[in-house]
Design a protein around this motif. Structure first.
Motif, PDB file in Angstrom:
ATOM      1  N   ALA A   6      26.649  17.916 -24.636  1.00  0.00           N
ATOM      2  CA  ALA A   6      26.465  19.348 -24.344  1.00  0.00           C
ATOM      3  C   ALA A   6      26.023  20.119 -25.581  1.00  0.00           C
ATOM      4  CB  ALA A   6      27.778  19.941 -23.818  1.00  0.00           C
ATOM      5  N   GLU A   7      26.252  19.538 -26.746  1.00  0.00           N
ATOM      6  CA  GLU A   7      26.013  20.265 -27.995  1.00  0.00           C
ATOM      7  C   GLU A   7      24.584  20.129 -28.501  1.00  0.00           C
ATOM      8  OE1 GLU A   7      28.971  18.709 -30.594  1.00  0.00           O
ATOM      9  OE2 GLU A   7      30.621  19.613 -29.471  1.00  0.00           O
ATOM     10  N   PHE A   8      23.821  19.194 -27.919  1.00  0.00           N
ATOM     11  CA  PHE A   8      22.479  18.923 -28.437  1.00  0.00           C
ATOM     12  C   PHE A   8      21.425  19.110 -27.359  1.00  0.00           C
ATOM     13  CE2 PHE A   8      25.380  16.965 -31.265  1.00  0.00           C
ATOM     14  CZ  PHE A   8      24.812  17.121 -32.515  1.00  0.00           C
ATOM     15  N   GLU A   9      20.423  19.887 -27.688  1.00  0.00           N
ATOM     16  CA  GLU A   9      19.314  20.149 -26.773  1.00  0.00           C
ATOM     17  C   GLU A   9      18.428  18.904 -26.693  1.00  0.00           C
ATOM     18  OE1 GLU A   9      17.426  21.624 -24.121  1.00  0.00           O
ATOM     19  OE2 GLU A   9      18.679  23.217 -24.972  1.00  0.00           O
ATOM     20  N   VAL A  10      18.105  18.472 -25.478  1.00  0.00           N
ATOM     21  CA  VAL A  10      17.173  17.344 -25.369  1.00  0.00           C
ATOM     22  C   VAL A  10      15.827  17.785 -24.801  1.00  0.00           C
ATOM     23  CG1 VAL A  10      18.970  15.570 -25.153  1.00  0.00           C
ATOM     24  CG2 VAL A  10      18.013  16.638 -23.092  1.00  0.00           C
ATOM     25  N   GLY A  11      15.740  19.058 -24.399  1.00  0.00           N
ATOM     26  CA  GLY A  11      14.481  19.560 -23.852  1.00  0.00           C
ATOM     27  C   GLY A  11      14.363  19.383 -22.348  1.00  0.00           C
TER      28      GLY A  11
ATOM     29  N   SER B 197      33.638  12.855 -11.827  1.00  0.00           N
ATOM     30  CA  SER B 197      34.098  12.063 -10.683  1.00  0.00           C
ATOM     31  C   SER B 197      35.508  12.485 -10.286  1.00  0.00           C
ATOM     32  CB  SER B 197      34.054  10.568 -11.016  1.00  0.00           C
ATOM     33  OG  SER B 197      34.946  10.267 -12.048  1.00  0.00           O
ATOM     34  N   VAL B 198      35.790  12.332  -9.001  1.00  0.00           N
ATOM     35  CA  VAL B 198      37.095  12.721  -8.443  1.00  0.00           C
ATOM     36  C   VAL B 198      38.275  12.132  -9.233  1.00  0.00           C
ATOM     37  CG1 VAL B 198      38.548  12.359  -6.386  1.00  0.00           C
ATOM     38  CG2 VAL B 198      36.240  13.338  -6.156  1.00  0.00           C
ATOM     39  N   PRO B 199      38.241  10.841  -9.609  1.00  0.00           N
ATOM     40  CA  PRO B 199      39.404  10.296 -10.347  1.00  0.00           C
ATOM     41  C   PRO B 199      39.649  10.943 -11.710  1.00  0.00           C
ATOM     42  CG  PRO B 199      38.061   8.529  -9.444  1.00  0.00           C
ATOM     43  CD  PRO B 199      37.279   9.791  -9.263  1.00  0.00           C
ATOM     44  N   GLU B 200      38.642  11.615 -12.271  1.00  0.00           N
ATOM     45  CA  GLU B 200      38.829  12.236 -13.597  1.00  0.00           C
ATOM     46  C   GLU B 200      39.695  13.497 -13.543  1.00  0.00           C
ATOM     47  OE1 GLU B 200      35.080  12.368 -16.129  1.00  0.00           O
ATOM     48  OE2 GLU B 200      34.308  11.639 -14.234  1.00  0.00           O
ATOM     49  N   GLY B 201      39.739  14.155 -12.397  1.00  0.00           N
ATOM     50  CA  GLY B 201      40.588  15.335 -12.269  1.00  0.00           C
ATOM     51  C   GLY B 201      39.820  16.645 -12.277  1.00  0.00           C
ATOM     52  N   ASP B 202      40.377  17.633 -11.541  1.00  0.00           N
ATOM     53  CA  ASP B 202      39.673  18.923 -11.377  1.00  0.00           C
ATOM     54  C   ASP B 202      39.863  19.880 -12.552  1.00  0.00           C
ATOM     55  OD1 ASP B 202      42.246  20.028 -10.983  1.00  0.00           O
ATOM     56  OD2 ASP B 202      42.121  19.651  -8.829  1.00  0.00           O
ATOM     57  N   ASP B 203      40.630  19.435 -13.558  1.00  0.00           N
ATOM     58  CA  ASP B 203      40.882  20.322 -14.700  1.00  0.00           C
ATOM     59  C   ASP B 203      39.811  20.205 -15.801  1.00  0.00           C
ATOM     60  OD1 ASP B 203      41.517  17.751 -15.456  1.00  0.00           O
ATOM     61  OD2 ASP B 203      43.404  18.269 -16.449  1.00  0.00           O
ATOM     62  N   LYS B 204      38.852  19.317 -15.628  1.00  0.00           N
ATOM     63  CA  LYS B 204      37.920  19.046 -16.735  1.00  0.00           C
ATOM     64  C   LYS B 204      37.098  20.262 -17.191  1.00  0.00           C
ATOM     65  CE  LYS B 204      39.561  15.112 -17.375  1.00  0.00           C
ATOM     66  NZ  LYS B 204      40.786  15.498 -16.623  1.00  0.00           N
ATOM     67  N   PRO B 205      36.719  21.173 -16.300  1.00  0.00           N
ATOM     68  CA  PRO B 205      36.018  22.365 -16.806  1.00  0.00           C
ATOM     69  C   PRO B 205      36.891  23.176 -17.783  1.00  0.00           C
ATOM     70  CG  PRO B 205      35.655  22.144 -14.453  1.00  0.00           C
ATOM     71  CD  PRO B 205      36.715  21.136 -14.815  1.00  0.00           C
ATOM     72  N   LEU B 206      38.193  23.106 -17.618  1.00  0.00           N
ATOM     73  CA  LEU B 206      39.088  23.827 -18.537  1.00  0.00           C
ATOM     74  C   LEU B 206      39.104  23.158 -19.914  1.00  0.00           C
ATOM     75  CD1 LEU B 206      42.165  24.307 -16.151  1.00  0.00           C
ATOM     76  CD2 LEU B 206      40.390  25.995 -16.701  1.00  0.00           C
ATOM     77  N   LYS B 207      38.997  21.837 -19.900  1.00  0.00           N
ATOM     78  CA  LYS B 207      39.168  21.084 -21.145  1.00  0.00           C
ATOM     79  C   LYS B 207      37.876  20.852 -21.917  1.00  0.00           C
ATOM     80  CE  LYS B 207      42.337  17.859 -20.968  1.00  0.00           C
ATOM     81  NZ  LYS B 207      43.119  16.686 -20.555  1.00  0.00           N
ATOM     82  N   TYR B 208      36.763  20.844 -21.193  1.00  0.00           N
ATOM     83  CA  TYR B 208      35.448  20.579 -21.823  1.00  0.00           C
ATOM     84  C   TYR B 208      34.474  21.684 -21.409  1.00  0.00           C
ATOM     85  CZ  TYR B 208      37.765  16.073 -22.199  1.00  0.00           C
ATOM     86  OH  TYR B 208      38.673  15.081 -22.444  1.00  0.00           O
ATOM     87  N   PRO B 209      34.782  22.940 -21.754  1.00  0.00           N
ATOM     88  CA  PRO B 209      34.020  24.055 -21.172  1.00  0.00           C
ATOM     89  C   PRO B 209      32.534  24.063 -21.496  1.00  0.00           C
ATOM     90  CG  PRO B 209      35.499  24.828 -22.921  1.00  0.00           C
ATOM     91  CD  PRO B 209      35.865  23.409 -22.646  1.00  0.00           C
ATOM     92  N   LEU B 210      32.156  23.654 -22.703  1.00  0.00           N
ATOM     93  CA  LEU B 210      30.744  23.757 -23.088  1.00  0.00           C
ATOM     94  C   LEU B 210      29.842  22.967 -22.134  1.00  0.00           C
ATOM     95  CD1 LEU B 210      28.922  25.062 -25.258  1.00  0.00           C
ATOM     96  CD2 LEU B 210      28.968  22.864 -26.456  1.00  0.00           C
ATOM     97  N   MET B 211      30.303  21.800 -21.748  1.00  0.00           N
ATOM     98  CA  MET B 211      29.517  20.956 -20.854  1.00  0.00           C
ATOM     99  C   MET B 211      29.176  21.696 -19.556  1.00  0.00           C
ATOM    100  SD  MET B 211      28.036  18.217 -20.205  1.00  0.00           S
ATOM    101  CE  MET B 211      28.413  16.925 -21.367  1.00  0.00           C
ATOM    102  N   PHE B 212      30.138  22.465 -19.051  1.00  0.00           N
ATOM    103  CA  PHE B 212      29.934  23.155 -17.776  1.00  0.00           C
ATOM    104  C   PHE B 212      29.137  24.448 -17.979  1.00  0.00           C
ATOM    105  CE2 PHE B 212      33.279  20.154 -17.477  1.00  0.00           C
ATOM    106  CZ  PHE B 212      33.067  19.555 -16.249  1.00  0.00           C
ATOM    107  N   GLU B 213      29.271  25.038 -19.178  1.00  0.00           N
ATOM    108  CA  GLU B 213      28.467  26.227 -19.508  1.00  0.00           C
ATOM    109  C   GLU B 213      26.994  25.875 -19.609  1.00  0.00           C
ATOM    110  OE1 GLU B 213      29.967  27.999 -23.124  1.00  0.00           O
ATOM    111  OE2 GLU B 213      31.972  28.166 -22.240  1.00  0.00           O
ATOM    112  N   LYS B 214      26.714  24.695 -20.127  1.00  0.00           N
ATOM    113  CA  LYS B 214      25.325  24.314 -20.442  1.00  0.00           C
ATOM    114  C   LYS B 214      24.599  23.647 -19.278  1.00  0.00           C
ATOM    115  CE  LYS B 214      25.019  25.248 -24.915  1.00  0.00           C
ATOM    116  NZ  LYS B 214      23.937  25.961 -25.556  1.00  0.00           N
ATOM    117  N   SER B 215      25.311  23.363 -18.187  1.00  0.00           N
ATOM    118  CA  SER B 215      24.691  22.589 -17.109  1.00  0.00           C
ATOM    119  C   SER B 215      24.199  23.495 -15.982  1.00  0.00           C
ATOM    120  CB  SER B 215      25.699  21.578 -16.551  1.00  0.00           C
ATOM    121  OG  SER B 215      26.010  20.633 -17.564  1.00  0.00           O
ATOM    122  N   ASP B 216      23.109  23.089 -15.356  1.00  0.00           N
ATOM    123  CA  ASP B 216      22.577  23.828 -14.209  1.00  0.00           C
ATOM    124  C   ASP B 216      23.323  23.457 -12.936  1.00  0.00           C
ATOM    125  OD1 ASP B 216      20.167  25.123 -15.475  1.00  0.00           O
ATOM    126  OD2 ASP B 216      19.827  23.017 -15.967  1.00  0.00           O
ATOM    127  N   ALA B 217      23.845  22.248 -12.900  1.00  0.00           N
ATOM    128  CA  ALA B 217      24.557  21.813 -11.696  1.00  0.00           C
ATOM    129  C   ALA B 217      25.723  20.905 -12.062  1.00  0.00           C
ATOM    130  CB  ALA B 217      23.616  21.075 -10.750  1.00  0.00           C
TER     131      ALA B 217
END
Ligand SMILES: Nc1nc2c(ncn2[C@@H]2O[C@H](COP(=O)(O)OP(=O)(O)OP(=O)(O)O)[C@@H](O)[C@H]2O)c(=O)[nH]1
Ligand SMILES: [Mg+2]
Length: 184
Positions: A90-95, A104-124
């Motif tokens: 999430a930290e590096f632009e690839v263009g 994935s479901v087994p990872e848990g629904d809390d991941k946006p709380l723990k890794y916010p940048l990834m979700f901020e930077k994604s379109d979907a």
């Protein structure tokens, strides 16, 4: 993008078929091995394996060099599978024109709380392994709400690459993004 094992390669294998007759090229980035590139090659899609020499992410320069090796002639769209990791990619632009994060479901629904940048930077946000929902305490609404709080524009696609559930919606959205890009 997504954690190791989130289902990135499996989803790609599905998308390569679903997006036909569009011609898909794939760049598989891994620290080591070529298992993902071999799996993609079996579909007949053009694919190259990139090794990041221990780095936990791709960057724009590595992506550019990869595209030169892949060669774009005759391709309609190129997917880059980044290194399995919810932080560095999430930290590096690839263009990329469109960025997808898989959770994935087994990872848990809390991941946006723990890794916010990834979700901020994604379109979907693609919630994968939907077929496993009965076995895990994964709350789809909570997860989508957490992602949207970080990024109100993020699209959410719950899918199962195993059963095909939700794949049509994701495929339609990707086709729409491609049409937009071509119309520019
Ligand atoms: N039940 C279920 N399993 C899935 C689904 N998608 C992927 N898997 C399984 O999850 C495991 C990991 O899938 P991969 O596609 O290799 O995951 P990845 O994100 O590419 O992993 P890395 O490249 O190592 O980061 C495999 O055993 C897949 O068969 C799905 O929709 N449902
Ligand atoms: Mg993979």
């Amino acid at each position: 993008m997504g954690s190791p094992g989130a289902g990135k390669t499996t989803l790609l294998l599905r998308l390569i078929e679903a997006l036909k007759p569009l011609r898909v090229g794939v760049m598989e980035a891994d620290v080591d091995s070529d298992v993902d590139a071999r799996a993609v090659a079996e579909t007949g899609a053009r694919v190259i394996q990139l090794h990041t020499a221990g780095l936990c992410h791709m960057d724009a320069d590595m992506t550019w060099r990869g595209l030169e090796r892949l060669k774009l002639d005759g391709l309609d769209v190129v997917f880059l599978e980044n290194i399995g990791n919810l932080v560095c990619p999430a930290e590096f632009e690839v263009g990329a024109d469109v960025r997808l994060v898989l959770l994935s479901v087994p990872e848990g629904d809390d991941k946006p709380l723990k890794y916010p940048l990834m979700f901020e930077k994604s379109d979907a946000l693609v919630v994968t392994k939907l077929d496993a929902l009965n076995w895990f305490d994964f709350d789809l609404e909570k997860c989508a709400g957490r992602a949207r709080k970080l990024n109100p524009m993020i699209r959410v696609f719950p899918v199962s690459a195993k059963t095909g559930e939700g794949m049509a919606e994701l495929e339609a959205w990707l086709r729409g993004r491609l049409r937009e890009w071509r119309g520019r």
